[in-house]
Scaffold this motif. Structure first.
Motif, PDB file in Angstrom:
ATOM      1  N   ALA A  93       4.746   9.117   2.589  1.00 56.32           N
ATOM      2  CA  ALA A  93       4.554   8.299   3.997  1.00 56.32           C
ATOM      3  C   ALA A  93       5.368   7.121   4.204  1.00 56.32           C
ATOM      4  O   ALA A  93       5.949   6.298   3.581  1.00 56.32           O
ATOM      5  CB  ALA A  93       2.593   8.081   3.516  1.00 56.32           C
ATOM      6  N   ARG A  94       5.266   6.772   5.444  1.00 56.70           N
ATOM      7  CA  ARG A  94       5.864   5.872   6.082  1.00 56.70           C
ATOM      8  C   ARG A  94       5.569   5.013   7.027  1.00 56.70           C
ATOM      9  O   ARG A  94       4.712   5.300   7.900  1.00 56.70           O
ATOM     10  CB  ARG A  94       7.127   6.081   6.718  1.00 56.70           C
ATOM     11  CG  ARG A  94       8.637   7.144   5.677  1.00 56.70           C
ATOM     12  CD  ARG A  94       9.491   7.160   6.856  1.00 56.70           C
ATOM     13  NE  ARG A  94       9.613   8.056   8.533  1.00 56.70           N
ATOM     14  CZ  ARG A  94      10.031   8.370   9.164  1.00 56.70           C
ATOM     15  NH1 ARG A  94      10.677   6.904   9.904  1.00 56.70           N
ATOM     16  NH2 ARG A  94       9.677   9.347  10.427  1.00 56.70           N
ATOM     17  N   LEU A  95       5.963   3.196   6.528  1.00 57.39           N
ATOM     18  CA  LEU A  95       5.414   2.850   7.288  1.00 57.39           C
ATOM     19  C   LEU A  95       6.616   2.768   8.984  1.00 57.39           C
ATOM     20  O   LEU A  95       7.546   2.466   8.506  1.00 57.39           O
ATOM     21  CB  LEU A  95       4.535   0.839   6.809  1.00 57.39           C
ATOM     22  CG  LEU A  95       4.295  -0.316   7.501  1.00 57.39           C
ATOM     23  CD1 LEU A  95       2.849   0.400   8.014  1.00 57.39           C
ATOM     24  CD2 LEU A  95       4.483  -1.261   7.273  1.00 57.39           C
ATOM     25  N   GLY A 105       0.941  -1.459  -0.018  1.00 65.16           N
ATOM     26  CA  GLY A 105      -0.225   0.554  -0.032  1.00 65.16           C
ATOM     27  C   GLY A 105       0.949   1.540  -0.036  1.00 65.16           C
ATOM     28  O   GLY A 105       0.380   2.142  -1.557  1.00 65.16           O
ATOM     29  N   ILE A 106       1.749   1.247   0.729  1.00 63.25           N
ATOM     30  CA  ILE A 106       2.735   2.510   1.298  1.00 63.25           C
ATOM     31  C   ILE A 106       3.446   2.271  -0.211  1.00 63.25           C
ATOM     32  O   ILE A 106       3.587   3.929  -1.010  1.00 63.25           O
ATOM     33  CB  ILE A 106       3.507   2.599   1.818  1.00 63.25           C
ATOM     34  CG1 ILE A 106       3.080   2.787   3.473  1.00 63.25           C
ATOM     35  CG2 ILE A 106       5.030   3.092   1.544  1.00 63.25           C
ATOM     36  CD1 ILE A 106       2.516   4.117   3.562  1.00 63.25           C
ATOM     37  N   HIS A 107       3.922   1.452  -0.941  1.00 56.32           N
ATOM     38  CA  HIS A 107       4.995   1.748  -2.021  1.00 56.32           C
ATOM     39  C   HIS A 107       4.217   1.683  -3.447  1.00 56.32           C
ATOM     40  O   HIS A 107       4.748   1.816  -5.251  1.00 56.32           O
ATOM     41  CB  HIS A 107       5.734   0.968  -2.217  1.00 56.32           C
ATOM     42  CG  HIS A 107       7.115   0.251  -1.283  1.00 56.32           C
ATOM     43  ND1 HIS A 107       7.686   1.779  -1.012  1.00 56.32           N
ATOM     44  CD2 HIS A 107       7.354  -0.927  -0.098  1.00 56.32           C
ATOM     45  CE1 HIS A 107       8.382   0.913   0.354  1.00 56.32           C
ATOM     46  NE2 HIS A 107       8.458   0.066   0.474  1.00 56.32           N
ATOM     47  N   ALA A 136      -1.723   7.029   1.743  1.00 58.36           N
ATOM     48  CA  ALA A 136      -0.045   6.921   0.907  1.00 58.36           C
ATOM     49  C   ALA A 136      -0.214   8.355  -0.126  1.00 58.36           C
ATOM     50  O   ALA A 136       0.289   9.454  -0.194  1.00 58.36           O
ATOM     51  CB  ALA A 136       0.787   5.681   0.257  1.00 58.36           C
ATOM     52  N   GLU A 137      -1.964   7.786  -1.018  1.00 57.07           N
ATOM     53  CA  GLU A 137      -2.276   9.090  -2.294  1.00 57.07           C
ATOM     54  C   GLU A 137      -1.944  10.473  -1.288  1.00 57.07           C
ATOM     55  O   GLU A 137      -1.865  11.139  -1.958  1.00 57.07           O
ATOM     56  CB  GLU A 137      -3.437   8.438  -2.945  1.00 57.07           C
ATOM     57  CG  GLU A 137      -3.047   7.771  -3.534  1.00 57.07           C
ATOM     58  CD  GLU A 137      -4.266   6.364  -4.041  1.00 57.07           C
ATOM     59  OE1 GLU A 137      -5.845   7.387  -3.533  1.00 57.07           O
ATOM     60  OE2 GLU A 137      -4.528   5.014  -4.889  1.00 57.07           O
TER      61      GLU A 137
END
Length: 343
Positions: free
Chosen positions: A134-136, A123-125, A186-187
């Motif tokens: 954004a970071r996990l 999801g992040i990437h 993230a979007e």
């Protein structure tokens, strides 16, 4: 038109628990965490319980314990602090301890953690192009108070509506849904970063739209005073009083880096929210209503709070009411935070 006792009349939006009550509940939870740590037994796989870092604790609070073994998976116990049916009591301690024991009994915690991390990372990437993406920052398995099994958790560090860094929490019973929710965060972060950069290029670090600026102008509140009263995702009501407006209410809130306003007035048959002005247009010809998109609001009506230069982009009609989607001017503002680009 004046705001009556502007500062003292500001109150939290209508929810089950007001902000003061949330603080009281949060303090009670801190006490429960201390007691849970003092009475826990046979939980050597877990670090001490604590309240997980999050942007807001106004709705759900996560009781967290990091796994000390090589899984990278947090234990979480989720408490809904807005739900009056979920009272805080000493019984919560035994529930937290029982849930933690169940967590430690999961046969293959490594595999579970790997599956959660794979979904959250995907999801992040799924979003590229951010300068500071954004970071996990954490994953976990969570027990919700009324649920039998565990759900999946991902903590994402990202820009909030006020363009400040913070942790947003995602919880889902499905890995596919978890991935989708993380991708949406993230979007959202990428869009907010672009808004922040535009504000930086214009000499600010956020924006205020013209309607919110007008609310501040008549309220005698300074921008700094208003910002001190507003917290991310917390909408404040300001009571308006005058012969023109009667019993109107107005609010200021953050929306993707822009300080916006809503106004509600049942006396004069209009309301404004989410950039949409609702008006009673009884007697106005349909030909006029149909020609409004692309025109300025001032060509239809003069409004005390909404600038005449605002552009009408869309019109929807229900009976004698129309909803006008508006684009209003925005001005960069400096809110005094130096850590907005901190990563």
């Amino acid at each position: 038109m004046e705001l009556a006792n502007a500062t003292s009349s500001i109150r939290p939006r209508d929810t089950n628990v007001g902000s003061g009550a949330v603080s009281e509940v949060f303090s009670a939870l801190e006490g429960l965490v201390v007691q849970a740590n003092a009475t826990r037994q046979n939980l050597d796989q877990l670090a001490p319980f604590e309240i997980a870092d999050a942007r807001t604790h106004a709705y759900d609070v996560h009781i967290r314990a990091a796994a000390l073994i090589e899984t990278g998976v947090d234990f979480r116990y989720v408490i809904n602090v807005r739900d009056k049916c979920e009272p805080l009591s000493s019984g919560l301690i035994s529930e937290i301890l029982q849930a933690a024991d169940e967590f430690c009994s999961i046969e293959d915690l490594n595999a579970a953690g790997a599956a959660v991390r794979t979904a959250a990372d995907a999801g992040i990437h799924s979003v590229s192009g951010s300068v500071h993406p954004a970071r996990l920052v954490a994953i976990g398995l969570a027990k919700l108070r009324w649920n039998v099994g565990f759900s999946f958790i991902a903590d994402v560090k990202m820009l909030g509506d006020d363009l400040k860094w913070g942790v947003d929490q995602v919880e889902s019973a499905s890995l596919e849904d978890l991935q989708d929710q993380v991708a949406k965060l993230a979007e959202r972060h990428a869009r907010r970063e672009a808004v922040l950069f535009r504000a930086n290029a214009s000499g600010g670090d956020a924006w205020i739209d013209a309607t919110a600026a007008k609310i501040l102008e008549v309220s005698d509140l300074s921008l700094n005073e208003a910002l001190a009263l507003i917290r991310d995702d917390d909408d404040h009501h300001i009571s308006l009083s005058s012969s023109d407006v009667g019993g109107a209410f107005a609010g200021l809130y953050w929306d993707n880096g822009v300080l916006k306003a809503w106004i509600n007035d049942g006396v004069q048959d209009w309301s404004f929210q989410d950039s949409s002005l609702s008006l009673n247009v009884e007697g106005i010809p349909q030909t006029v209503i149909g020609s409004l998109p692309g025109k300025r609001l001032g060509q239809l009506v003069e409004h005390r709070f909404i600038p005449a230069q605002s552009v009408i982009t869309k019109v929807a009609q229900t009976g004698d009411w129309i909803d006008l989607e508006l684009v209003t001017a925005q001005t960069p503002i400096a809110v005094g935070d130096n850590d907005r680009l901190a990563y």
